[in-house]
Design a protein around this motif. Structure first.
Motif, short mmCIF file in Angstrom:
data_model
loop_
_atom_site.label_atom_id
_atom_site.label_comp_id
_atom_site.label_asym_id
_atom_site.label_seq_id
_atom_site.Cartn_x
_atom_site.Cartn_y
_atom_site.Cartn_z
N LEU A 301 0.83 -1.20 0.00
CA LEU A 301 0.00 0.00 0.00
C LEU A 301 0.87 1.26 0.00
CD1 LEU A 301 -2.78 -1.01 2.57
CD2 LEU A 301 -3.07 -0.66 0.11
N ALA A 302 1.97 1.20 0.76
CA ALA A 302 2.87 2.35 0.81
C ALA A 302 3.55 2.58 -0.53
CB ALA A 302 3.91 2.15 1.91
N ASP A 303 3.89 1.49 -1.24
CA ASP A 303 4.47 1.64 -2.59
C ASP A 303 3.51 2.41 -3.50
OD1 ASP A 303 6.89 0.38 -2.14
OD2 ASP A 303 6.16 -1.59 -2.73
N GLY A 307 4.11 6.03 2.09
CA GLY A 307 4.23 5.50 3.45
C GLY A 307 3.63 6.40 4.50
N GLY A 308 3.78 7.72 4.34
CA GLY A 308 3.25 8.65 5.33
C GLY A 308 1.74 8.59 5.43
N TRP A 448 1.06 12.90 10.53
CA TRP A 448 0.35 13.81 9.63
C TRP A 448 1.21 15.03 9.30
CZ3 TRP A 448 -3.08 14.79 6.16
CH2 TRP A 448 -3.46 16.12 5.91
N TRP A 449 1.79 15.64 10.32
CA TRP A 449 2.49 16.90 10.11
C TRP A 449 3.74 16.74 9.25
CZ3 TRP A 449 1.09 21.73 10.55
CH2 TRP A 449 2.06 22.73 10.52
N PHE A 450 4.50 15.69 9.47
CA PHE A 450 5.79 15.56 8.81
C PHE A 450 5.77 14.69 7.54
CE2 PHE A 450 7.00 16.78 13.12
CZ PHE A 450 7.93 17.78 12.87
N TYR A 451 4.84 13.71 7.46
CA TYR A 451 4.96 12.74 6.37
C TYR A 451 3.69 12.53 5.55
CZ TYR A 451 9.22 11.77 8.88
OH TYR A 451 10.43 11.92 9.50
N ALA A 452 2.52 12.86 6.08
CA ALA A 452 1.28 12.58 5.35
C ALA A 452 0.76 13.78 4.58
CB ALA A 452 0.20 12.08 6.30
#
Length: 476
Positions: A301-303, A307-308, A448-452
């Motif tokens: 799913l991350a691919d 990933g975030g 959420w803040w850094f990666y999504a």
């Protein structure tokens, strides 16, 4: 007359997984062969690491080990396994992935044989012996770091989420497998837990021989102590390690503690100690199995989605699961002597199994973030040539895999100690459930803040952050 076949060499030079032509013409088969035996070795290592989580069910009053001490034994095994992940990460670069896989399988014969001795002689060995042998089983936890670092070097960026997820998930599934085997032995011969140890002595021998025959060493394994120090200079390393506490830390911590929590809960519902142990064994394996099976799915799913983003939604699900545990715990605490009724027992089981499943998905998605982040940083570094960018990215990714794996596993130690403290102070696990809930909320906000909200997307030419929120603020 044909000449005898020359023995295959197990050392590969100039390996470039990003070369698509070479990958399609044979390199993929080499990588997949190494992946298969890496999974087998790591799988058995996880089983040995979690050996005492199932031996606790066999340890009746005749062993002289109480419930409080069982949590400490589990925490000891988890702690040693976590600490060993740092040197194990560097071992593949120093000794070679194949060579270290052989060693890591053979060395586990020692704690497995000692566990067999302890279980065959109830009452003859004290609490200190169990702590010492549990610490030695921690060597099985170190296998994860060396295995993941090795496989990370074999696969191209576009397949790392799948490969790392499959490698980790295949290893993680060693936890439910050892629990299922223990259930079978309880059913067939509850007085002979040493049978389980004997099975794994044979399995370790097979893994060592298979690694020797079918795995390879790569010349560009670059993880080192310097790489680990350099890696820690990047704030992403600390953030991802924290997220891994919430994902893998949850998986391994609950894997060690779930059977104990179930056993205590069944006893609180009115079952005898023997019946409670059997009931716990019948259920305990389900959560780790689901977490292991869904880990490669998290990578896949991350691919596809990043990933975030996947990790963020996982933490939302873990918050909801923790709420179910808290509500069930509060309801049970309201009964005289914290008696647990069927409704609360169902809430505990469902809540824990959901945490296992979701943390499994998040395990795979977090590990996709690691190579993506450092590949992006490498591409943006104008001071490195093409080869230097590849080497630096692999080195940093391999180092962080070990660091995050170690720090994440310490989360499993914390889970066992928090549960122990909760039972000791309040005679229930509700206080621990509140701690879990609070941590998952914090981890979700960080994700959420850094990666999504600004997912990093890589293609064959460049990398760029994709803004998934209304904010136009640059990603720090």
């Amino acid at each position: 007359m044909t000449a005898p076949a020359r023995p295959r060499k197990h050392y590969i030079t100039d390996w470039d997984p990003e070369d698509r032509e070479a990958w399609d013409n044979g390199n993929s088969r080499i990588a997949n062969r190494n992946l298969i035996w890496s999974v087998i070795c790591e799988h058995i290592g996880f089983s040995i690491w979690s050996l005492f989580s199932v031996m606790a069910l066999f340890m009746g009053p005749e062993y002289g080990i109480n419930a409080d001490q069982k949590f400490v034994i589990a925490a000891t095994a988890t702690f040693v396994g976590a600490c060993l992940r740092i040197p194990y990460t560097q071992a593949t670069a120093r000794f070679g992935g194949r060579n270290w896989a052989i060693f890591s399988a053979v060395v586990l014969l020692i704690p497995t044989g000692l566990t067999l001795m302890l279980m065959m002689n109830p009452g003859d060995f004290g609490y200190g012996w169990f702590l010492g042998v549990a610490a030695l089983t921690g060597f099985g936890g170190g296998n994860f770091a060396s295995s993941m670092t090795n496989i990370n070097a074999f696969y191209p960026q576009r397949l790392k989420g799948w490969a790392l997820g499959l490698n980790a998930g295949g290893g993680n599934i060693g936890v439910p497998v050892v629990q299922l085997l223990s259930l079978l032995i309880i059913w067939l011969s509850s007085d002979h837990p040493e049978i389980l140890c004997a099975v794994y002595l044979v399995a370790l021998a097979v893994a060592g021989v298979g690694a020797a025959l079918y795995m390879d060493n790569l010349d560009h394994q670059t993880s080192s102590a310097k790489a680990m120090v350099d890696c820690l200079k990047h704030y992403d390393s600390w953030l991802i390690s924290l997220l891994y506490v919430g994902t893998f830390g949850s998986f391994i911590g609950f894997s060690f503690a779930f059977s104990q929590v179930l056993s205590l809960s069944f006893k609180s519902s009115g079952q005898t100690a023997t019946a409670a142990a059997l009931s716990a064994a019948q259920i305990a394996w389900i959560g780790p199995l689901l977490g292991s099976v869904f880990r490669p799915i998290g990578g896949k799913l991350a691919d596809r989605f990043g990933g975030g983003r996947v990790t963020f939604y996982c933490f939302i699900g873990m918050v909801a699961s923790s709420v179910l545990l808290v509500v069930s715990g509060i309801a049970a605490d309201g009964h005289p002597k914290h008696k647990i009724e069927n409704a609360q027992l169902t809430g505990f089981i469902v809540g824990f199994i959901l945490l296992f499943l979701i943390s499994g998905i998040a395990n795979g998605s977090v590990y996709k973030i690691i190579p993506t982040i450092f590949e992006q940083k490498a591409r943006q570094n104008v001071g490195l040539n093409a080869h230097g960018k590849i080497t630096w990215s692999r080195s940093m990714s391999g180092a962080l895999i070990g660091i995050a794996g170690a720090i994440g596993a310490l989360g499993g130690v914390a889970i066992n100690l928090v549960l122990r403290s909760s039972y000791k102070t309040h005679q229930s696990a509700t206080a621990a459930f509140w701690v879990f809930l609070g941590f998952y909320v914090v981890a979700g906000v960080i994700t959420w803040w850094f990666y999504a909200r600004r997912e990093v997307v890589l293609d064959d030419g460049y990398s760029a952050p994709v803004d998934t929120s209304m904010s136009s603020q640059a990603h720090a």
